[in-house]
Design an enzyme around this catalytic site. Structure first.
Site, PDB file in Angstrom:
ATOM      1  N   HIS A   1       0.837  -1.205   0.000  1.00 42.55           N
ATOM      2  CA  HIS A   1       0.000   0.000   0.000  1.00 42.55           C
ATOM      3  C   HIS A   1       0.877   1.262   0.000  1.00 42.55           C
ATOM      4  O   HIS A   1       0.746   2.123  -0.869  1.00 42.55           O
ATOM      5  CB  HIS A   1      -0.923  -0.019   1.224  1.00 42.55           C
ATOM      6  CG  HIS A   1      -1.819   1.180   1.349  1.00 42.55           C
ATOM      7  ND1 HIS A   1      -3.141   1.161   0.983  1.00 42.55           N
ATOM      8  CD2 HIS A   1      -1.580   2.441   1.775  1.00 42.55           C
ATOM      9  CE1 HIS A   1      -3.678   2.358   1.193  1.00 42.55           C
ATOM     10  NE2 HIS A   1      -2.744   3.162   1.678  1.00 42.55           N
ATOM     11  N   GLU A   2       1.789   1.330   0.970  1.00 46.54           N
ATOM     12  CA  GLU A   2       2.608   2.548   1.086  1.00 46.54           C
ATOM     13  C   GLU A   2       3.563   2.690  -0.104  1.00 46.54           C
ATOM     14  O   GLU A   2       3.803   3.798  -0.576  1.00 46.54           O
ATOM     15  CB  GLU A   2       3.376   2.558   2.411  1.00 46.54           C
ATOM     16  CG  GLU A   2       2.499   2.508   3.674  1.00 46.54           C
ATOM     17  CD  GLU A   2       1.403   3.574   3.747  1.00 46.54           C
ATOM     18  OE1 GLU A   2       1.574   4.657   3.152  1.00 46.54           O
ATOM     19  OE2 GLU A   2       0.370   3.315   4.404  1.00 46.54           O
TER      20      GLU A   2
ATOM     21  N   HIS B   1       1.759   4.390  -2.817  1.00 42.77           N
ATOM     22  CA  HIS B   1       1.792   5.852  -2.644  1.00 42.77           C
ATOM     23  C   HIS B   1       3.149   6.401  -3.081  1.00 42.77           C
ATOM     24  O   HIS B   1       3.247   7.430  -3.748  1.00 42.77           O
ATOM     25  CB  HIS B   1       1.622   6.213  -1.159  1.00 42.77           C
ATOM     26  CG  HIS B   1       0.211   6.189  -0.661  1.00 42.77           C
ATOM     27  ND1 HIS B   1      -0.794   6.930  -1.226  1.00 42.77           N
ATOM     28  CD2 HIS B   1      -0.352   5.531   0.388  1.00 42.77           C
ATOM     29  CE1 HIS B   1      -1.926   6.719  -0.544  1.00 42.77           C
ATOM     30  NE2 HIS B   1      -1.683   5.874   0.436  1.00 42.77           N
TER      31      HIS B   1
ATOM     32  N   GLU C   1      -4.860   7.499  -3.061  1.00 41.43           N
ATOM     33  CA  GLU C   1      -5.287   6.218  -2.485  1.00 41.43           C
ATOM     34  C   GLU C   1      -5.579   5.193  -3.582  1.00 41.43           C
ATOM     35  O   GLU C   1      -5.480   3.989  -3.343  1.00 41.43           O
ATOM     36  CB  GLU C   1      -6.492   6.395  -1.565  1.00 41.43           C
ATOM     37  CG  GLU C   1      -6.192   7.157  -0.273  1.00 41.43           C
ATOM     38  CD  GLU C   1      -5.098   6.538   0.591  1.00 41.43           C
ATOM     39  OE1 GLU C   1      -4.864   5.324   0.477  1.00 41.43           O
ATOM     40  OE2 GLU C   1      -4.460   7.281   1.365  1.00 41.43           O
TER      41      GLU C   1
HETATM   42 ZN    ZN Z   1      -3.031   5.188   1.890  1.00 38.86          ZN
END
Ligand code: ZN
Length: 496
Positions: A260-261, A264, A290
């Site tokens: 997830h990170e 980003h 997101e």
């Molecule tokens: Zn996030």
């Protein structure tokens, strides 16, 4: 490039740099700062917030912008720069300098109080800080002066989005998710979660997570991976830091947290080198941000094709732990759909219900129809209503997320928007790379990264989010693609 435009950019780049120093101080607070440093950090953040406010509201900057507006900008990117700068300046002009400083100071202290309150499962110790953040945030929304105060806050994270548009979108989403969830609940042979709940050593998890992040294209020489209470990404371009947390008895936490990170981070590392400090250069809305993180975490990271390549590697990374678990059993285990307490660990179907719940609570908090002291009870009532379960403790309930302590009210909806954007982006990606699954099965992640780089990252905020969505997907944002994807995927796993 005209002299005026050059001067305008110079000023704006300094504002950008100051904002990135603020972000770095926040990273420092959450990763390495000593516990007792919160008050000093609050003063430092307040000082910087005041400087940024001065710079954005500077009349000389206003004159440069007026002159650019009158004479015209040199090109399309110049026009986007002026549009974005005008948006931010107009918003900042409405918020008193005193309030900006006070809020920055309060947030630094509230975040520290939150981390301690969470560790001690003690909502009462956090409540006064939350009350102060709320009252300053209400004041800020009032100063911005949109007819609906929540819209003023949303506008910072998802420009142009409104509470009423969200209500319609989320109503539609909820209406389609609940029947899907019922079908899943009715399945006769659901997959089990046991394989990911075995014992996975922390150090080996870290090694494996680093491999995946690197394979995704995350540049560790322009970033780093650390541990924090709540995972996050900070920084931009050639200094983009990610954090995670490890649970030795639950593989998903760090594994999908890092994906997830890193999602980003790829966005930030993929910005246009020439423009990332200009007003239209940084990443677009938080919903688009997101979409990038949830894209890697779920659409790629929880796909079967991805694990065809990575599952043998995972088994090697944890000798003896997964020997008796087949690929399909593992794929089922990482996709178990079941209402649970922790948002960041929720499956793709129930995740959106966590968001809808927070959206409803925070809009009541802002409107003043819900007070901080009543929040734990309201949290449990909503959790029961939407997810059918109640948290046994505040640490695993209302205190689980950092956002409200950080003044991020109006942020949560962007996660669900990210899911919706992401599903639409995936449809286009599959048109452009028809053999995507076989590439993933060979461990080829870079074509995905490059596609996202070219279609989304490099633009920064050249186009407002709704326009970027239309340009990439040919459609307005909606729930249809996401629901189609979820129905197909979970129908296969759960057999309906
Ligand atoms: Zn996030």
């Amino acid at each position: 490039m005209t002299e005026t435009y050059k001067l305008f950019l110079e000023r704006w780049r300094t504002i950008h740099d100051l904002e990135k120093v603020q972000e770095l101080l926040d990273w420092d607070q959450q990763v390495v700062m000593p516990r007792k440093g919160a008050e000093q950090r609050g003063n430092q953040q307040a000082a910087l917030a005041g400087l940024v406010h001065d710079r954005i509201t500077d009349p000389e900057l206003g004159e440069l912008m007026d002159s650019l507006a009158a004479k015209g900008t040199p090109n399309e990117d110049g026009a986007a720069d002026l549009r974005e700068a005008a948006r931010e300046r107009e918003r900042t002009m409405k918020i008193p300098r005193r309030l900006v400083k006070e809020r920055a100071r309060t947030i630094a202290m509230a975040q520290a109080a939150w981390a301690q309150a969470k560790a001690a499962d003690d909502f009462e110790s956090f409540q006064p800080y939350l009350e102060k953040v709320l009252s300053l945030t209400r004041e800020m929304a009032q100063a911005i002066g949109t007819p609906n105060p929540y819209d003023a806050l949303l506008d910072e994270f998802e420009p142009g989005m409104t509470e009423s548009a969200l209500k319609t979108l989320f109503g539609d989403l909820k209406g389609r998710l609940l029947p899907l969830l019922d079908k899943i609940k009715g399945a006769t042979k659901p997959p089990g979660e046991a394989p990911v709940k075995r014992c996975f050593s922390r150090d080996r998890q870290e090694v494996f997570c680093r491999v995946i992040a690197k394979d995704m294209g995350y540049d560790f020489e322009a970033g780093r991976l650390d541990v924090s209470v709540h995972p996050f990404t900070a920084g931009t371009f050639r200094d983009v830091r990610i954090t995670t947390r490890y649970d030795e008895n639950f593989l998903n936490t760090a594994l999908f947290g890092v994906m997830h990170e890193a999602g980003h981070a790829l966005y930030e590392q993929g910005l246009d080198p020439e423009r990332y400090r200009n007003p239209s250069g940084p990443s677009s809305s938080l919903g688009i941000h997101e979409s990038q993180s949830r894209f890697w975490e779920n659409l790629i990271g929880r796909s079967r094709a991805f694990w065809v390549y990575y599952y043998p590697k995972l088994r090697q990374a944890f000798p003896d732990v997964l020997d008796d678990v087949s690929l399909d059993a593992f794929y089922g285990a990482i996709n178990v759909c079941r209402p649970s307490l922790i948002r960041v660990e929720a499956d793709e179907v129930t995740y959106n219900l966590h968001i809808i719940m927070r959206f409803e609570l925070e809009s009541a908090l802002l409107a003043g129809t819900l007070e901080a002291r009543d929040l734990p009870e309201a949290w449990n009532t909503k959790s029961q209503e939407l997810l059918g379960i109640k948290a046994g403790s505040n640490a695993r309930g209302v205190l689980q997320d950092v956002h409200w302590s950080a003044g991020y009210i109006g942020y949560f909806p962007t996660y669900a928007l990210g899911n919706l954007y992401g599903a639409q982006f995936m449809e286009t990606l599959r048109q452009d790379i028809p053999d995507l699954d076989s590439r993933l099965e060979r461990g080829e992640l870079l074509p995905v990264k490059e596609w996202l780089n070219n279609r989304i990252h490099v633009h920064g905020r050249r186009y407002p989010a709704p326009e970027l969505c239309r340009r990439v997907t040919g459609k307005e944002l909606g729930a249809v693609s996401s629901i189609a994807y979820l129905t197909r995927k979970f129908g296969e796993i759960y057999g309906f």
